[in-house]
Motif scaffolding. Structure first.
Motif, PDB file in Angstrom:
ATOM      1  N   TYR A   1     -47.843  -3.143 -16.913  1.00  0.00           N
ATOM      2  CA  TYR A   1     -47.155  -4.385 -17.275  1.00  0.00           C
ATOM      3  C   TYR A   1     -45.979  -4.185 -18.231  1.00  0.00           C
ATOM      4  CZ  TYR A   1     -50.586  -4.135 -21.171  1.00  0.00           C
ATOM      5  OH  TYR A   1     -51.382  -3.731 -22.218  1.00  0.00           O
ATOM      6  N   ILE A   2     -45.525  -2.958 -18.407  1.00  0.00           N
ATOM      7  CA  ILE A   2     -44.372  -2.716 -19.275  1.00  0.00           C
ATOM      8  C   ILE A   2     -43.081  -2.841 -18.461  1.00  0.00           C
ATOM      9  CG2 ILE A   2     -43.208  -1.019 -20.738  1.00  0.00           C
ATOM     10  CD1 ILE A   2     -45.911   0.183 -21.369  1.00  0.00           C
ATOM     11  N   PRO A   3     -42.092  -3.608 -18.928  1.00  0.00           N
ATOM     12  CA  PRO A   3     -40.800  -3.682 -18.227  1.00  0.00           C
ATOM     13  C   PRO A   3     -40.136  -2.310 -18.154  1.00  0.00           C
ATOM     14  CG  PRO A   3     -41.002  -5.451 -19.836  1.00  0.00           C
ATOM     15  CD  PRO A   3     -42.151  -4.521 -20.090  1.00  0.00           C
ATOM     16  N   LEU A   4     -39.390  -2.078 -17.078  1.00  0.00           N
ATOM     17  CA  LEU A   4     -38.777  -0.769 -16.862  1.00  0.00           C
ATOM     18  C   LEU A   4     -37.857  -0.346 -17.999  1.00  0.00           C
ATOM     19  CD1 LEU A   4     -37.941  -0.905 -13.040  1.00  0.00           C
ATOM     20  CD2 LEU A   4     -39.629   0.547 -14.181  1.00  0.00           C
ATOM     21  N   GLY A   5     -37.208  -1.299 -18.643  1.00  0.00           N
ATOM     22  CA  GLY A   5     -36.275  -0.953 -19.704  1.00  0.00           C
ATOM     23  C   GLY A   5     -36.912  -0.740 -21.057  1.00  0.00           C
ATOM     24  N   ALA A   6     -38.192  -1.031 -21.174  1.00  0.00           N
ATOM     25  CA  ALA A   6     -38.872  -0.898 -22.464  1.00  0.00           C
ATOM     26  C   ALA A   6     -39.356   0.537 -22.657  1.00  0.00           C
ATOM     27  CB  ALA A   6     -40.047  -1.858 -22.540  1.00  0.00           C
ATOM     28  N   VAL A   7     -39.387   0.979 -23.915  1.00  0.00           N
ATOM     29  CA  VAL A   7     -39.840   2.327 -24.239  1.00  0.00           C
ATOM     30  C   VAL A   7     -41.040   2.210 -25.172  1.00  0.00           C
ATOM     31  CG1 VAL A   7     -39.253   4.540 -25.266  1.00  0.00           C
ATOM     32  CG2 VAL A   7     -37.515   3.251 -24.006  1.00  0.00           C
ATOM     33  N   PRO A   8     -42.224   2.643 -24.743  1.00  0.00           N
ATOM     34  CA  PRO A   8     -43.381   2.566 -25.635  1.00  0.00           C
ATOM     35  C   PRO A   8     -43.139   3.319 -26.935  1.00  0.00           C
ATOM     36  CG  PRO A   8     -44.073   3.065 -23.387  1.00  0.00           C
ATOM     37  CD  PRO A   8     -42.579   3.168 -23.417  1.00  0.00           C
ATOM     38  N   ARG A   9     -43.602   2.741 -28.032  1.00  0.00           N
ATOM     39  CA  ARG A   9     -43.373   3.316 -29.357  1.00  0.00           C
ATOM     40  C   ARG A   9     -44.145   4.618 -29.558  1.00  0.00           C
ATOM     41  NH1 ARG A   9     -45.143  -0.640 -31.745  1.00  0.00           N
ATOM     42  NH2 ARG A   9     -47.280   0.084 -32.098  1.00  0.00           N
ATOM     43  N   ASP A  10     -45.385   4.654 -29.128  1.00  0.00           N
ATOM     44  CA  ASP A  10     -46.257   5.799 -29.420  1.00  0.00           C
ATOM     45  C   ASP A  10     -45.972   6.961 -28.469  1.00  0.00           C
ATOM     46  OD1 ASP A  10     -47.498   4.293 -31.380  1.00  0.00           O
ATOM     47  OD2 ASP A  10     -49.081   3.586 -30.033  1.00  0.00           O
ATOM     48  N   PRO A  11     -45.747   8.165 -29.000  1.00  0.00           N
ATOM     49  CA  PRO A  11     -45.516   9.327 -28.135  1.00  0.00           C
ATOM     50  C   PRO A  11     -46.683   9.601 -27.194  1.00  0.00           C
ATOM     51  CG  PRO A  11     -44.950   9.839 -30.412  1.00  0.00           C
ATOM     52  CD  PRO A  11     -45.633   8.513 -30.437  1.00  0.00           C
ATOM     53  N   GLU A  12     -47.911   9.318 -27.640  1.00  0.00           N
ATOM     54  CA  GLU A  12     -49.076   9.546 -26.784  1.00  0.00           C
ATOM     55  C   GLU A  12     -48.961   8.757 -25.485  1.00  0.00           C
ATOM     56  OE1 GLU A  12     -50.460  10.182 -31.034  1.00  0.00           O
ATOM     57  OE2 GLU A  12     -49.107   8.812 -29.977  1.00  0.00           O
ATOM     58  N   VAL A  13     -48.390   7.564 -25.565  1.00  0.00           N
ATOM     59  CA  VAL A  13     -48.199   6.729 -24.370  1.00  0.00           C
ATOM     60  C   VAL A  13     -46.949   7.170 -23.625  1.00  0.00           C
ATOM     61  CG1 VAL A  13     -47.826   4.375 -23.542  1.00  0.00           C
ATOM     62  CG2 VAL A  13     -49.346   4.783 -25.500  1.00  0.00           C
ATOM     63  N   ARG A  14     -45.858   7.263 -24.343  1.00  0.00           N
ATOM     64  CA  ARG A  14     -44.552   7.543 -23.722  1.00  0.00           C
ATOM     65  C   ARG A  14     -44.516   8.880 -23.007  1.00  0.00           C
ATOM     66  NH1 ARG A  14     -42.034   7.133 -28.100  1.00  0.00           N
ATOM     67  NH2 ARG A  14     -41.548   9.307 -28.577  1.00  0.00           N
ATOM     68  N   LEU A  15     -45.165   9.885 -23.581  1.00  0.00           N
ATOM     69  CA  LEU A  15     -45.047  11.248 -23.065  1.00  0.00           C
ATOM     70  C   LEU A  15     -46.218  11.681 -22.181  1.00  0.00           C
ATOM     71  CD1 LEU A  15     -43.765  13.016 -26.311  1.00  0.00           C
ATOM     72  CD2 LEU A  15     -42.418  12.102 -24.399  1.00  0.00           C
ATOM     73  N   PHE A  16     -47.342  11.004 -22.288  1.00  0.00           N
ATOM     74  CA  PHE A  16     -48.526  11.542 -21.625  1.00  0.00           C
ATOM     75  C   PHE A  16     -49.189  10.592 -20.635  1.00  0.00           C
ATOM     76  CE2 PHE A  16     -48.057  14.100 -25.448  1.00  0.00           C
ATOM     77  CZ  PHE A  16     -48.241  15.380 -24.950  1.00  0.00           C
ATOM     78  N   ASP A  17     -49.099   9.279 -20.815  1.00  0.00           N
ATOM     79  CA  ASP A  17     -49.676   8.378 -19.823  1.00  0.00           C
ATOM     80  C   ASP A  17     -48.794   8.373 -18.573  1.00  0.00           C
ATOM     81  OD1 ASP A  17     -52.091   7.357 -20.819  1.00  0.00           O
ATOM     82  OD2 ASP A  17     -51.056   5.916 -22.096  1.00  0.00           O
ATOM     83  N   PRO A  18     -49.395   8.307 -17.382  1.00  0.00           N
ATOM     84  CA  PRO A  18     -48.585   8.308 -16.153  1.00  0.00           C
ATOM     85  C   PRO A  18     -47.724   7.055 -16.051  1.00  0.00           C
ATOM     86  CG  PRO A  18     -50.914   7.892 -15.666  1.00  0.00           C
ATOM     87  CD  PRO A  18     -50.841   8.275 -17.107  1.00  0.00           C
ATOM     88  N   ALA A  19     -46.477   7.246 -15.642  1.00  0.00           N
ATOM     89  CA  ALA A  19     -45.539   6.124 -15.555  1.00  0.00           C
ATOM     90  C   ALA A  19     -46.042   5.026 -14.634  1.00  0.00           C
ATOM     91  CB  ALA A  19     -44.173   6.633 -15.084  1.00  0.00           C
ATOM     92  N   ALA A  20     -46.726   5.404 -13.554  1.00  0.00           N
ATOM     93  CA  ALA A  20     -47.205   4.405 -12.602  1.00  0.00           C
ATOM     94  C   ALA A  20     -48.227   3.465 -13.216  1.00  0.00           C
ATOM     95  CB  ALA A  20     -47.808   5.094 -11.384  1.00  0.00           C
TER      96      ALA A  20
END
Length: 285
Positions: free
Chosen positions: A196-215
């Motif tokens: 449910y994250i918009p395509l233009g948004a960047v998650p704050r936490d590196p654990e989410v941004r770098l490691f959770d699958p984009a899909a």
């Protein structure tokens, strides 16, 4: 020769320097993971300066280095606690969050109230299987179907269902947009934690941004493409009066309510999590 208390102090300092939000907790959990101890056990042995073997100390330092680089704790230990379960997780699958433990309670409550000897629930976009398995284990007379599309996530889903499903959770590979036509009108509860994250948004936490699958994170320009598909699928699957439970972002409740209303759902309600943020929407077919 190294002692637990020295290793613990070293780990806390390294994790704090890396910006890890709870360095003391994570230090204890990483040390405990390597040594086979609970967090309390780690703290107790630190008090008496228990000695740690060189190979174990090296393994602890390696784990701390990974966590200080913001690799998720659950990827390092291979396990994610979720309600009464310990789920296997790793690269390719979304790590279940405490917020979802709150959301799934609505699905469990709805499923438990179904006047049937074997109520049927569906978890759309199951990932690790967290929602499906929580429903199955906490409503033990239920039947549950877990639907997952990602080839990377599916092995994790299958492993957790094999471990915890007790033969009552069926895994189906497929897209939530067109899943399970054979169950149209027969399902009592549909639950989902969709992307449910918009395509233009960047998650704050590196654990989410770098490691959770984009899909598992992103879903169209407004973040609601998956919710639109989910609403249509749930409307098709649910029996009259059946319940829908959706996890979502804290600013999306009004838009999701409008989507569900347009698709013919009733009794639409938003629920706030323990921090007072809009976190779940429930509705009835």
């Amino acid at each position: 020769m190294t002692t637990i208390d020295a290793l613990r102090r070293e780990a806390i300092d390294a994790l704090a320097a890396g910006g890890v939000p709870a360095p003391e907790v994570d230090a204890d959990l990483l040390i405990g993971h390597v040594l086979g101890l609970s967090r309390g056990g780690v703290q107790a042995r630190a008090l008496i300066s228990s000695v740690v073997a060189d190979d174990a100390a090296a393994a602890i330092r390696a784990a701390v280095t990974r966590r200080a680089a913001r690799e998720p704790l659950q990827h390092i230990t291979g396990l994610a606690p979720f309600r009464s379960l310990e789920l296997e997780v790793g690269p390719g699958v979304f790590t279940p969050r405490p917020e979802t433990e709150f959301v799934v309670q609505f699905a469990i409550d709805a499923l438990a109230l179904v006047p049937s000897p074997d109520p049927l629930a569906v978890d759309l976009g199951s990932g690790s299987g967290a929602i499906a398995l929580a429903m199955a284990t906490e409503v033990p007379h239920s039947r549950v179907v877990a639907v997952e599309k990602s080839a990377d996530a599916l092995p994790w889903t299958a492993r957790n269902i094999e471990r915890h499903g007790d033969g009552r959770v069926r895994l189906v590979e497929g897209d939530l947009a067109d899943a399970l036509p054979e169950l149209d009108g027969l399902v009592d509860v549909v639950a989902s934690n969709p992307p449910y994250i918009p395509l233009g948004a960047v998650p704050r936490d590196p654990e989410v941004r770098l490691f959770d699958p984009a899909a598992a994170l992103y879903s169209g320009e407004d973040g609601l493409d998956a919710v639109r598909a989910l609403s249509r699928t749930a409307r098709r699957l649910l029996r009259p009066g059946g319940a829908l439970v959706i996890e979502h972002g804290e600013l999306q409740a009004a838009d999701i309510g409008a989507i569900l209303r347009a698709d013919g759902f009733s009794a639409i309600a938003c629920h706030r999590d323990l921090l007072g943020r809009d976190r779940a929407t429930t509705a009835r077919r």
